[in-house]
Design a protein around this motif. Structure first.
Motif, PDB file in Angstrom:
ATOM      1  N   ALA A   1     -38.400 -13.079 -16.814  1.00  0.00           N
ATOM      2  CA  ALA A   1     -38.757 -12.662 -18.168  1.00  0.00           C
ATOM      3  C   ALA A   1     -37.762 -13.168 -19.203  1.00  0.00           C
ATOM      4  N   ASP A   2     -36.467 -13.129 -18.884  1.00  0.00           N
ATOM      5  CA  ASP A   2     -35.483 -13.574 -19.865  1.00  0.00           C
ATOM      6  C   ASP A   2     -35.561 -15.078 -20.107  1.00  0.00           C
ATOM      7  N   MET A   3     -36.112 -15.829 -19.151  1.00  0.00           N
ATOM      8  CA  MET A   3     -36.286 -17.266 -19.342  1.00  0.00           C
ATOM      9  C   MET A   3     -37.552 -17.528 -20.182  1.00  0.00           C
ATOM     10  N   ILE A   4     -38.614 -16.770 -19.926  1.00  0.00           N
ATOM     11  CA  ILE A   4     -39.847 -16.937 -20.698  1.00  0.00           C
ATOM     12  C   ILE A   4     -39.617 -16.596 -22.165  1.00  0.00           C
ATOM     13  N   GLN A   5     -38.850 -15.540 -22.408  1.00  0.00           N
ATOM     14  CA  GLN A   5     -38.635 -15.060 -23.770  1.00  0.00           C
ATOM     15  C   GLN A   5     -37.389 -15.640 -24.423  1.00  0.00           C
ATOM     16  N   GLY A   6     -36.614 -16.382 -23.635  1.00  0.00           N
ATOM     17  CA  GLY A   6     -35.399 -16.986 -24.171  1.00  0.00           C
ATOM     18  C   GLY A   6     -35.698 -18.113 -25.137  1.00  0.00           C
ATOM     19  N   THR A   7     -34.669 -18.532 -25.859  1.00  0.00           N
ATOM     20  CA  THR A   7     -34.819 -19.579 -26.864  1.00  0.00           C
ATOM     21  C   THR A   7     -33.864 -20.719 -26.572  1.00  0.00           C
ATOM     22  N   LEU A   8     -34.373 -21.930 -26.662  1.00  0.00           N
ATOM     23  CA  LEU A   8     -33.566 -23.130 -26.447  1.00  0.00           C
ATOM     24  C   LEU A   8     -33.158 -23.688 -27.799  1.00  0.00           C
ATOM     25  N   ALA A   9     -31.889 -23.929 -27.973  1.00  0.00           N
ATOM     26  CA  ALA A   9     -31.387 -24.455 -29.236  1.00  0.00           C
ATOM     27  C   ALA A   9     -32.074 -25.771 -29.581  1.00  0.00           C
ATOM     28  N   SER A  10     -32.357 -25.960 -30.845  1.00  0.00           N
ATOM     29  CA  SER A  10     -33.076 -27.155 -31.280  1.00  0.00           C
ATOM     30  C   SER A  10     -32.300 -28.432 -31.001  1.00  0.00           C
ATOM     31  N   SER A  11     -30.988 -28.327 -30.849  1.00  0.00           N
ATOM     32  CA  SER A  11     -30.167 -29.516 -30.601  1.00  0.00           C
ATOM     33  C   SER A  11     -30.198 -29.964 -29.137  1.00  0.00           C
TER      34      SER A  11
ATOM     35  N   LEU B   1     -56.307 -23.149 -17.322  1.00  0.00           N
ATOM     36  CA  LEU B   1     -55.340 -22.261 -16.693  1.00  0.00           C
ATOM     37  C   LEU B   1     -56.074 -20.996 -16.259  1.00  0.00           C
ATOM     38  N   PHE B   2     -55.995 -20.676 -14.984  1.00  0.00           N
ATOM     39  CA  PHE B   2     -56.632 -19.478 -14.441  1.00  0.00           C
ATOM     40  C   PHE B   2     -55.599 -18.357 -14.346  1.00  0.00           C
ATOM     41  N   GLY B   3     -56.040 -17.107 -14.357  1.00  0.00           N
ATOM     42  CA  GLY B   3     -55.077 -16.050 -14.115  1.00  0.00           C
ATOM     43  C   GLY B   3     -55.393 -14.725 -14.769  1.00  0.00           C
ATOM     44  N   ILE B   4     -54.358 -13.862 -14.788  1.00  0.00           N
ATOM     45  CA  ILE B   4     -54.397 -12.557 -15.448  1.00  0.00           C
ATOM     46  C   ILE B   4     -53.093 -12.417 -16.228  1.00  0.00           C
ATOM     47  N   VAL B   5     -53.192 -12.097 -17.504  1.00  0.00           N
ATOM     48  CA  VAL B   5     -51.984 -11.986 -18.318  1.00  0.00           C
ATOM     49  C   VAL B   5     -51.412 -10.575 -18.264  1.00  0.00           C
ATOM     50  N   GLY B   6     -50.162 -10.474 -18.601  1.00  0.00           N
ATOM     51  CA  GLY B   6     -49.438  -9.216 -18.623  1.00  0.00           C
ATOM     52  C   GLY B   6     -47.982  -9.523 -18.881  1.00  0.00           C
ATOM     53  N   ILE B   7     -47.164  -8.498 -18.901  1.00  0.00           N
ATOM     54  CA  ILE B   7     -45.733  -8.700 -19.104  1.00  0.00           C
ATOM     55  C   ILE B   7     -45.139  -9.352 -17.842  1.00  0.00           C
ATOM     56  N   PRO B   8     -44.419 -10.460 -17.953  1.00  0.00           N
ATOM     57  CA  PRO B   8     -43.969 -11.136 -19.178  1.00  0.00           C
ATOM     58  C   PRO B   8     -44.675 -12.466 -19.442  1.00  0.00           C
ATOM     59  N   VAL B   9     -45.830 -12.727 -18.801  1.00  0.00           N
ATOM     60  CA  VAL B   9     -46.434 -14.056 -18.892  1.00  0.00           C
ATOM     61  C   VAL B   9     -47.450 -14.196 -20.017  1.00  0.00           C
ATOM     62  N   VAL B  10     -47.717 -13.118 -20.752  1.00  0.00           N
ATOM     63  CA  VAL B  10     -48.736 -13.193 -21.795  1.00  0.00           C
ATOM     64  C   VAL B  10     -48.384 -14.247 -22.839  1.00  0.00           C
ATOM     65  N   GLU B  11     -47.078 -14.412 -23.125  1.00  0.00           N
ATOM     66  CA  GLU B  11     -46.672 -15.422 -24.112  1.00  0.00           C
ATOM     67  C   GLU B  11     -46.999 -16.835 -23.636  1.00  0.00           C
ATOM     68  N   ILE B  12     -46.912 -17.074 -22.329  1.00  0.00           N
ATOM     69  CA  ILE B  12     -47.235 -18.397 -21.787  1.00  0.00           C
ATOM     70  C   ILE B  12     -48.709 -18.701 -22.013  1.00  0.00           C
ATOM     71  N   ALA B  13     -49.563 -17.724 -21.716  1.00  0.00           N
ATOM     72  CA  ALA B  13     -50.999 -17.922 -21.920  1.00  0.00           C
ATOM     73  C   ALA B  13     -51.308 -18.176 -23.391  1.00  0.00           C
ATOM     74  N   GLU B  14     -50.656 -17.421 -24.276  1.00  0.00           N
ATOM     75  CA  GLU B  14     -50.910 -17.593 -25.710  1.00  0.00           C
ATOM     76  C   GLU B  14     -50.484 -18.980 -26.177  1.00  0.00           C
ATOM     77  N   GLU B  15     -49.336 -19.434 -25.730  1.00  0.00           N
ATOM     78  CA  GLU B  15     -48.868 -20.757 -26.133  1.00  0.00           C
ATOM     79  C   GLU B  15     -49.752 -21.860 -25.540  1.00  0.00           C
ATOM     80  N   ALA B  16     -50.236 -21.659 -24.324  1.00  0.00           N
ATOM     81  CA  ALA B  16     -51.132 -22.638 -23.702  1.00  0.00           C
ATOM     82  C   ALA B  16     -52.432 -22.746 -24.505  1.00  0.00           C
ATOM     83  N   ILE B  17     -52.968 -21.609 -24.905  1.00  0.00           N
ATOM     84  CA  ILE B  17     -54.197 -21.601 -25.699  1.00  0.00           C
ATOM     85  C   ILE B  17     -53.968 -22.313 -27.032  1.00  0.00           C
ATOM     86  N   ASN B  18     -52.794 -22.090 -27.640  1.00  0.00           N
ATOM     87  CA  ASN B  18     -52.473 -22.744 -28.914  1.00  0.00           C
ATOM     88  C   ASN B  18     -52.440 -24.267 -28.780  1.00  0.00           C
TER      89      ASN B  18
END
Length: 453
Positions: free
Chosen positions: A162-172, A22-39
């Protein structure tokens, strides 16, 4: 199953498609995407400017044959990534741009880095999408990735609020991730068209095959090599078509380019467009009586400029060329039917002699030809493997002799837009595609040379 964030869903969707870099530059609000991709084991390659990241991702797509993916912030991040979109569009490189954006409920309120990126980029991409919900993210990414790749490759865009990146999907909530896509289908040609162009080639007095960038992207080396070997037709590579067949091939007419264009009467274009690089197929560079046969994956390029639509074939080169060979049967070009090959040989010998004289010059200040000749000799000594060759523009000196290529997709050029500023990032994309960051010199493991900074 634990609840998932939008960032986790994006990262898992990319991994499901087989994305490894994944190429790019991180910042608000995509930094969480990069972190999860690295994980998840996806390598994130950070840049200092989105323009460079977009260039590297687009050329990575060209080299791998699968979309390069770039992650940027919204607003100015999207604006800075536009050159990568333009490069991908003009050159037909598969490229997926992911960008964050301001929260959906703050639209038109002057939110942080607010920009209607969908409206802005829709005219310049194959598709521009925004997921309608968290559970729609996998399908949205799948569709954009597929669209960038299938047909004529190009750029796709996904806007991620941002609200979609940081939002939570119910486990069900059921969620399905797609598996890696298979390679695009390879359309073949209709037999009537193939018969027509085969007959035209057989009657040519001065036939020519032009090998374009599309041939390199299509991985059609084996098919083209077989066609050239069977027909014995001279060929001319475009700057990005160099290496599909070795530059040292006896039928390579690049050293007699001007003579070739002026005398060719039937020209078979393999993944090459009649744009400015080929002088639009028009006189005085070309023979005014030349007939052009086009084979291309992109139907919109067929019949362009002086080309005859009746001689155009839509299809994948790797599939169409064997079909054409079948129609040509055992036919091969007879050089004695015209003085074409004699003229080519005379022009090649003359031009190569001139180039050799310039390359051996010891005059001061050092000429371009002499300097590049020395560089070429050193590169060949340093590595037996092919080293990528990058040049900024068609006007670069040393065009006739040049660095001899033996493999496709090894020439890095300024592309159809002559964008010289991207050359460093082309090398970055090449190195990542090769899976290494440094050159190792033969017999000296402790001496290394950086591929890029």
């Amino acid at each position: 199953m634990a609840a998932l964030t939008g960032a986790q869903i994006v990262a898992r969707s990319l991994r499901g498609l087989g994305v490894t870099i994944l190429f790019g530059i991180v910042g608000i609000p995509v930094v969480e995407i990069a972190e999860e991709a690295i994980n998840l084991g996806i390598k994130f390659i950070g840049f200092r400017n989105e323009q460079a990241a977009g260039y590297a991702a687009s050329v990575y797509g060209y080299l791998t044959g699968r979309p390069g993916v770039c992650l940027v912030v919204g607003g100015p991040g999207v604006l800075h990534a536009i050159p990568g979109i333009g490069n991908s569009t003009v050159n037909g490189f598969p490229f997926l741009l992911l960008a964050g954006s301001s929260e959906t409920h703050l639209t038109s309120k002057g939110a942080f880095q607010e920009l209607d990126a969908i409206s802005f980029l829709a005219p310049h991409t194959k598709v521009a999408l925004r997921p309608t919900s968290l559970d729609a993210i996998p399908d949205t990414i799948h569709n954009a990735y597929r669209t960038a790749w299938y047909g004529r490759p190009g750029p796709s865009f996904i806007d991620l609020p941002a609200d979609m990146i940081q939002g939570t999907l119910a486990s069900s909530t059921p969620l399905t991730y797609t598996s890696p896509l298979s390679a695009p289908p390879k359309p073949s040609a209709d037999e009537t068209s193939l018969f027509k162009v085969a007959q035209l080639l057989k009657t040519a007095h001065s036939p020519l095959i032009v090998i374009g960038k599309g041939a390199a992207y299509a991985r059609a080396t084996d098919a083209i090599s077989s066609l050239i070997s069977m027909t014995r037709i001279p060929f001319l590579p475009t700057p990005m078509g160099k290496g599909v067949l070795p530059d040292s091939h006896s039928l390579n007419a690049a050293s007699a380019r001007s003579t070739t264009l002026k005398e060719a009467d039937v020209v078979l274009l393999l993944g090459a467009r009649l744009n400015w690089i080929l002088h639009f197929g028009s006189p005085p560079k070309w023979n005014p009586r030349a007939k052009f046969i086009q084979i291309d994956i992109d139907p919109s390029t067929l019949g362009s400029n002086v080309a005859d639509p009746a001689l155009a074939i839509h299809g994948d080169l790797a599939a169409v060329i064997p079909q054409l060979q079948s129609h040509l049967s055992t036919w091969s070009y007879n050089p004695s039917s015209s003085p074409f090959t004699t003229h080519l040989k005379s022009a090649k010998d003359r031009n190569l002699a001139i180039a050799a004289t310039k390359a051996s010059s010891t005059a001061l200040p050092l000429t371009h030809s002499a300097a590049l000749s020395a560089i070429e000799r050193i590169l060949h000594k340093l590595s037996a493997a092919q080293i990528p060759w990058t040049s900024p523009a068609p006007s670069s000196p040393y065009r006739i002799r040049g660095y001899v290529l033996t493999r496709e997709r090894m020439r890095r050029w300024a592309w159809a837009w002559a964008m010289q500023s991207l050359l460093t990032w082309l090398i970055m994309g090449w190195g990542l595609n090769r899976g290494r960051r440094r050159w190792e010199l033969p017999g000296s493991k402790d001496r290394k040379r950086k591929l890029c900074a």
